[in-house]
Enzyme design. Structure first.
Site, PDB file in Angstrom:
ATOM      1  N   ASN A  76      55.261  60.357  63.927  1.00  0.00           N
ATOM      2  CA  ASN A  76      54.729  61.727  63.915  1.00  0.00           C
ATOM      3  C   ASN A  76      53.819  62.042  65.093  1.00  0.00           C
ATOM      4  O   ASN A  76      53.040  62.987  65.047  1.00  0.00           O
ATOM      5  CB  ASN A  76      53.996  61.990  62.592  1.00  0.00           C
ATOM      6  CG  ASN A  76      54.852  61.629  61.393  1.00  0.00           C
ATOM      7  OD1 ASN A  76      54.517  60.718  60.649  1.00  0.00           O
ATOM      8  ND2 ASN A  76      55.975  62.301  61.229  1.00  0.00           N
ATOM      9  N   VAL A  84      50.144  65.442  67.995  1.00  0.00           N
ATOM     10  CA  VAL A  84      50.207  64.991  66.615  1.00  0.00           C
ATOM     11  C   VAL A  84      50.910  66.030  65.752  1.00  0.00           C
ATOM     12  O   VAL A  84      50.574  67.209  65.804  1.00  0.00           O
ATOM     13  CB  VAL A  84      48.781  64.752  66.067  1.00  0.00           C
ATOM     14  CG1 VAL A  84      48.805  64.417  64.587  1.00  0.00           C
ATOM     15  CG2 VAL A  84      48.092  63.658  66.857  1.00  0.00           C
ATOM     16  N   CYS A  85      51.873  65.570  64.966  1.00  0.00           N
ATOM     17  CA  CYS A  85      52.501  66.423  63.958  1.00  0.00           C
ATOM     18  C   CYS A  85      51.771  66.144  62.653  1.00  0.00           C
ATOM     19  O   CYS A  85      51.979  65.139  62.015  1.00  0.00           O
ATOM     20  CB  CYS A  85      53.982  66.068  63.811  1.00  0.00           C
ATOM     21  SG  CYS A  85      54.815  66.944  62.492  1.00  0.00           S
ATOM     22  N   LEU A  86      50.870  66.996  62.302  1.00  0.00           N
ATOM     23  CA  LEU A  86      50.051  66.760  61.132  1.00  0.00           C
ATOM     24  C   LEU A  86      49.921  68.070  60.376  1.00  0.00           C
ATOM     25  O   LEU A  86      49.243  68.985  60.820  1.00  0.00           O
ATOM     26  CB  LEU A  86      48.676  66.243  61.585  1.00  0.00           C
ATOM     27  CG  LEU A  86      47.764  65.649  60.543  1.00  0.00           C
ATOM     28  CD1 LEU A  86      48.414  64.473  59.827  1.00  0.00           C
ATOM     29  CD2 LEU A  86      46.474  65.182  61.183  1.00  0.00           C
TER      30      LEU A  86
END
EC number: 2.3.2.23
Length: 156
Positions: A76, A84-86
């Site tokens: 991610n 960041v894929c959050l």
């Protein structure tokens, strides 16, 4: 203390009071680096990352931008940019959250519980789903052990 600039200042001070190393990028309080240690009981334990944080003008009503500066192997996190894929940061951010939440809850949770079904790094996601032990070994093999301190200014 309702203005975004006061809140930004308060959250940054709270982060520094929580013993995080913080390095300001410019004179303002909108861009800075934070030293982040990998969580215990994860393949990231022992790693030390430099995280770039950018606070938008509308912070805390709009989420901060978070990115890894030094290399991390994670489904991610985009390998080249460190983005960041959050979901909590990018989609469900609330003004109730602060910078300490990002470093004590959100990022540790991201590293403890990667989501290979929604990857930014397809290779890491595929390896994690195919061979978890191989994934853990690759992560451990590239852990940064010290924070880059080229121009570290103590802001504490």
């Amino acid at each position: 203390m309702s203005s975004p600039s006061k809140r930004r200042e308060m959250d940054l001070m709270k982060l520094m009071m929580s013993d995080y190393k913080v390095e300001m990028i410019n004179d303002g309080m909108q861009e800075f680096y934070v030293e982040f240690h990998g969580p215990k009981d994860s393949p990231y334990q022992g790693g030390v990352w430099r995280i770039r944080v950018e606070l938008p003008d509308a912070y805390p009503y709009k989420s901060p931008s978070i990115g890894f500066i030094n290399k991390i192997y994670h489904p991610n996190v985009e390998e080249m940019s460190g983005s960041v894929c959050l979901d909590v940061i990018n989609q469900t951010w609330s003004p109730m959250f602060d910078l300490v939440n990002v470093f004590e809850v959100f990022l540790p949770q991201l590293l403890l519980y990667p989501n290979p079904s929604d990857p930014l790094n397809g290779e890491a996601a595929a390896l994690m789903m195919r061979d978890r032990n191989g994934y853990d070994q690759k992560v451990k093999g590239i852990l940064p052990r010290v924070w880059m301190e080229e121009k570290m200014e103590s802001v504490q």
